[in-house]
Design a protein around this motif. Structure first.
Motif, short mmCIF file in Angstrom:
data_model
loop_
_atom_site.label_atom_id
_atom_site.label_comp_id
_atom_site.label_asym_id
_atom_site.label_seq_id
_atom_site.Cartn_x
_atom_site.Cartn_y
_atom_site.Cartn_z
N GLY A 18 -65.06 46.06 108.77
CA GLY A 18 -64.76 45.27 107.73
C GLY A 18 -64.09 43.96 108.12
O GLY A 18 -63.79 42.92 107.42
N GLY A 19 -63.64 44.05 109.45
CA GLY A 19 -62.90 42.98 109.86
C GLY A 19 -63.77 41.65 110.11
O GLY A 19 -64.96 41.70 109.80
N SER A 64 -60.37 36.58 101.25
CA SER A 64 -60.24 38.25 101.07
C SER A 64 -61.24 38.71 102.09
O SER A 64 -62.20 38.34 102.54
N LEU A 65 -60.71 39.96 102.42
CA LEU A 65 -61.52 40.95 103.34
C LEU A 65 -61.12 42.55 102.54
O LEU A 65 -60.07 42.64 102.18
N ARG A 66 -62.37 43.19 102.87
CA ARG A 66 -61.90 44.84 102.58
C ARG A 66 -62.12 45.35 103.85
O ARG A 66 -63.34 45.37 104.43
N MET A 92 -57.73 43.01 101.02
CA MET A 92 -56.68 42.08 101.43
C MET A 92 -56.96 40.62 100.78
O MET A 92 -57.96 40.47 101.10
N ASN A 93 -56.39 40.43 99.85
CA ASN A 93 -56.33 39.03 99.06
C ASN A 93 -55.20 38.18 99.59
O ASN A 93 -54.42 38.34 100.20
N SER A 94 -55.70 36.86 99.10
CA SER A 94 -54.72 35.64 99.73
C SER A 94 -54.31 35.80 101.01
O SER A 94 -53.03 35.48 101.27
N LEU A 95 -55.25 35.63 101.91
CA LEU A 95 -54.95 36.05 103.34
C LEU A 95 -54.21 34.75 103.91
O LEU A 95 -54.59 33.75 103.55
N VAL A 137 -59.11 40.88 112.58
CA VAL A 137 -59.05 40.22 111.48
C VAL A 137 -58.39 38.68 111.93
O VAL A 137 -57.26 38.60 112.36
N THR A 138 -59.04 37.75 111.69
CA THR A 138 -58.66 36.36 112.15
C THR A 138 -58.61 35.43 110.68
O THR A 138 -59.70 35.47 110.06
N VAL A 139 -57.43 34.89 110.24
CA VAL A 139 -57.51 33.97 109.31
C VAL A 139 -57.18 32.71 109.75
O VAL A 139 -56.00 32.33 110.30
#
Length: 124
Positions: free
Chosen positions: A8-9, A17-19, A83-86, A120-122
């Motif tokens: 999921g990343g 968002s991601l889950r 994961m919200n508001s990353l 996970v990359t934001v």
């Protein structure tokens, strides 16, 4: 023995968002407390969230409280991290972990089994 596989990343813009999912295999996997940890480049692994084996108790790092939610589906032997508001500072490799110990630990050394991690990359 418990095997853990995260998925999921990916790459997401700030505010998105991601889950993440963590699939556990093993006869007693559903009876273990589970946790999510993360490690950014050049930094130590840090606690993110944890959940008791029945799902009734959850714990979060202050940095993610109100934005991330941990949950589990024992019928599917899967733990999730919504994961919200990353934010860009959430960028890291995220690891799923399982522990046979009593309680819901937040220290990484108290966990017995680990997955390989998912990136996970934001972006800002």
């Amino acid at each position: 023995q418990v095997q853990l596989v995260e998925s999921g990343g990916g790459l997401v813009q700030a505010g998105g968002s991601l889950r993440l999912s963590c699939a556990a295999s093993g006869r007693t996997a559903s009876s273990y407390a589970m946790g999510w940890f993360r490690q950014a480049p050049g930094k130590e692994r840090e606690f993110v969230a944890a959940i008791s084996w029945r799902g009734g108790n959850t714990y979060y790092a202050d940095s993610v409280k109100g934005r991330f939610t941990i949950s589990r589906d024992n019928a599917k032997n899967t733990v999730y991290l919504q994961m919200n508001s990353l934010k860009p500072e959430d960028t890291a490799v995220y690891y799923c972990a399982a522990t046979r110990r009593i309680g819901v630990p937040t220290e990484s050394y108290r966990y017995d089994y680990w997955g390989q991690g998912t990136q996970v990359t934001v972006s800002s």
